[in-house]
Write an enzyme that holds these catalytic residues in place. Structure first.
Site, PDB file in Angstrom:
ATOM      1  N   CYS A  46      30.007   1.675   9.676  1.00 44.51           N
ATOM      2  CA  CYS A  46      29.433   0.396  10.085  1.00 44.51           C
ATOM      3  C   CYS A  46      29.865   0.049  11.510  1.00 44.51           C
ATOM      4  O   CYS A  46      29.446   0.709  12.455  1.00 44.51           O
ATOM      5  CB  CYS A  46      29.790  -0.688   9.074  1.00 44.51           C
ATOM      6  SG  CYS A  46      28.704  -2.139   9.209  1.00 44.51           S
ATOM      7  N   HIS A  59      28.598   1.195   3.432  1.00 43.21           N
ATOM      8  CA  HIS A  59      29.886   0.919   2.803  1.00 43.21           C
ATOM      9  C   HIS A  59      29.853   1.412   1.351  1.00 43.21           C
ATOM     10  O   HIS A  59      28.805   1.442   0.711  1.00 43.21           O
ATOM     11  CB  HIS A  59      30.178  -0.584   2.787  1.00 43.21           C
ATOM     12  CG  HIS A  59      30.355  -1.193   4.139  1.00 43.21           C
ATOM     13  ND1 HIS A  59      31.439  -0.909   4.941  1.00 43.21           N
ATOM     14  CD2 HIS A  59      29.598  -2.085   4.829  1.00 43.21           C
ATOM     15  CE1 HIS A  59      31.339  -1.591   6.070  1.00 43.21           C
ATOM     16  NE2 HIS A  59      30.233  -2.308   6.030  1.00 43.21           N
TER      17      HIS A  59
END
Length: 492
Positions: free
Chosen positions: A333, A417
């Site tokens: 991310c 994630h």
């Protein structure tokens, strides 16, 4: 059994989250339909619900303890700090504003009703709602407008138990002081105490337990022992100072060593828990380049302040180390965004276009609309289920596919994630990293990450069952705070 209960704490990280989870799992075992609730959470560890709402990761864990699907009602207000002064405000799963403390105070009246409506919705659907407080209820500078601690308890008529962390020291002063700093109407709801993280013989603690009960007129409902190895979804970076899960190498095998950059605004560092739980893998968080000298994989984790944390990385000299690296690098991310050639951000940092680390052929542009979803895919021939929480949109212009991102010359990047919670994918990735570094990694058969998490939740319930006064908890949930609790002198 029907009703509600608020689990407050003398401090942050006193154990509110795990006690709440333990109570939820205990009640679920008893056949009670129970749900967790945290009116207002400040955390950089979050997750996405099935319907695309962002809530605190701890409430997702507590919902799992209760055996139910998490929803936005379980954490209607989430604050995500982007600096020491400003936070993104997420309401029922969607960001609505980026504010400082004074601006947030202007929102409080509206948000109080949002929180109470969510609590009422859960009470209508479930037999019991176990609420978790935030910080300490004795933060008297914040009592006016409070919606997470005694403000919630007063509005909903909730009995309150206060958890104190004895491992910090001064637990009896903290318990007494917490009650003594509350006004009379708040004190009437404080119904008992729980001592957490005790090491040693309870008999030696008994004189203190007896005296705190005499001084406050409130019972100690139990003493929870120190339980090493509990690592369930901590809410903030305080949890990084605790021991991380580490099963160690299989007998006769090497350890694959992973170094994770501990950004000032590190987020979703629970991504690393599944790696830590893998036999033969050691994970440590680092703040100086020298700490990466012996690692086999460098991880740039998520960040709530990508451009600012990239600046921190450069100030520390990590950019030079990464440019000269001989070991693989993984960005997740925000960490993936840092690996790009350029980052254009008029949303989070408002820095415009800045130069990234240039280790991946990627350009990043921040969008005002936050991406919140649960993607699925496959890699190394194995299914992968994950979740996304980001403003930055990464466009790969080369390299090989890696999940939703790319890989080039041993540098990997993804916005996903939770990918490493998929056992087969995690072990295939670690096998590839070991091959790139001439290390030996042999995937260990047996228990997967999901089963380990369930075992942790069962351990919490076992601790609650063995060490707390369950009859007293049942009465509090069914009947509310006892009448006639004595009041300590104002300001005591």
């Amino acid at each position: 059994m029907r009703g509600g209960l608020l689990v407050a704490g003398t401090t942050s990280d006193a154990g509110k989250s795990v006690v709440t989870a333990g109570i939820c799992r205990w009640l679920a075992r008893e056949g009670v339909r129970v749900a967790p609730f945290k009116a207002q959470n400040m955390s950089l560890n979050s997750m996405v619900t099935a319907d695309g709402a962002e809530i605190g990761r701890a409430q997702v864990m507590q919902a799992q303890a209760a055996g139910i699907e998490p929803t936005a009602h379980m954490n209607p207000i989430l604050l995500k700090p982007g600096s020491d002064r400003r936070s993104q405000v997420v309401v029922r799963g969607r960001p609505i504003a980026d504010v400082d403390a004074l601006e947030y105070r202007e929102l409080k009246d509206r948000l109080r009703e949002v929180a109470l409506d969510s609590y009422r919705a859960l009470r209508a659907e479930y037999d019991v709602v176990v609420c978790e407080g935030a910080g300490s209820p004795a933060e008297i500078n914040l009592r006016r407008g409070d919606i997470a601690n005694m403000g919630l308890a007063r509005a909903a008529g909730l009995p309150v138990i206060v958890v104190g962390d004895i491992d910090r020291g001064g637990v009896f002063a903290a318990l007494y002081g917490t009650v003594g700093l509350l006004d009379a109407d708040d004190q009437r709801l404080v119904s008992g105490f729980v001592i957490n993280k005790f090491r040693g013989a309870v008999e030696l603690l008994q004189p203190g337990l007896d005296q705190i009960e005499r001084l406050t007129g409130r019972p100690v409902l139990g003493v929870l022992p120190w339980a090493p190895g509990i690592w369930l979804d901590v809410e903030d970076s305080l949890g990084l100072d605790a021991a991380r899960p580490d099963t160690g190498p299989p007998a006769g095998e090497e350890t694959l060593r992973i170094g994770v950059l501990r950004f000032p605004r590190i987020s979703n560092f629970t991504d690393l828990d599944a790696l830590s739980c893998e036999p033969g893998v050691s994970v440590r968080f680092v703040t100086a380049p020298g700490e990466l000298a012996d690692v086999d994989l460098v991880v740039l984790p998520g960040s709530r302040a990508t451009v600012d944390d990239l600046g921190w990385l450069r100030e520390r000299g990590f950019d030079r180390l990464l440019a000269e690296r001989r070991t693989p690098v993984l960005g997740i991310c925000g960490g993936y965004q840092m690996l790009a050639r350029t980052i254009t951000d008029q949303v989070e940092s408002k820095a415009g276009t800045v130069e990234g680390l240039g280790l991946l052929p990627v350009s990043v542009t921040f969008a005002r609309e936050k991406t919140l979803r649960r993607p699925s895919g496959a890699h190394y021939g194995h299914p992968v289920h994950a979740y996304e929480i980001h403003h930055g949109q990464a466009l790969a212009e080369g390299g090989e596919p890696f999940l939703d991102g790319c890989e080039q010359a041993g540098v990997y990047g993804t916005t996903w994630h939770g990918a490493f919670e998929n056992d087969a994918f995690r072990r295939a990735f670690l096998t590839e990293i070991a091959a790139r570094t001439s290390r030996r990694f042999v995937p260990a058969p047996g228990t997967g990450f999901a089963a380990l998490r369930e075992a942790q939740l069962d351990l919490l319930a076992d601790l609650v069952t063995a060490h707390l006064d369950l009859d007293a908890l049942r009465r509090l949930i069914d009947e509310g705070a006892p009448a006639g609790l004595p009041l300590l002198p104002p300001g005591a």
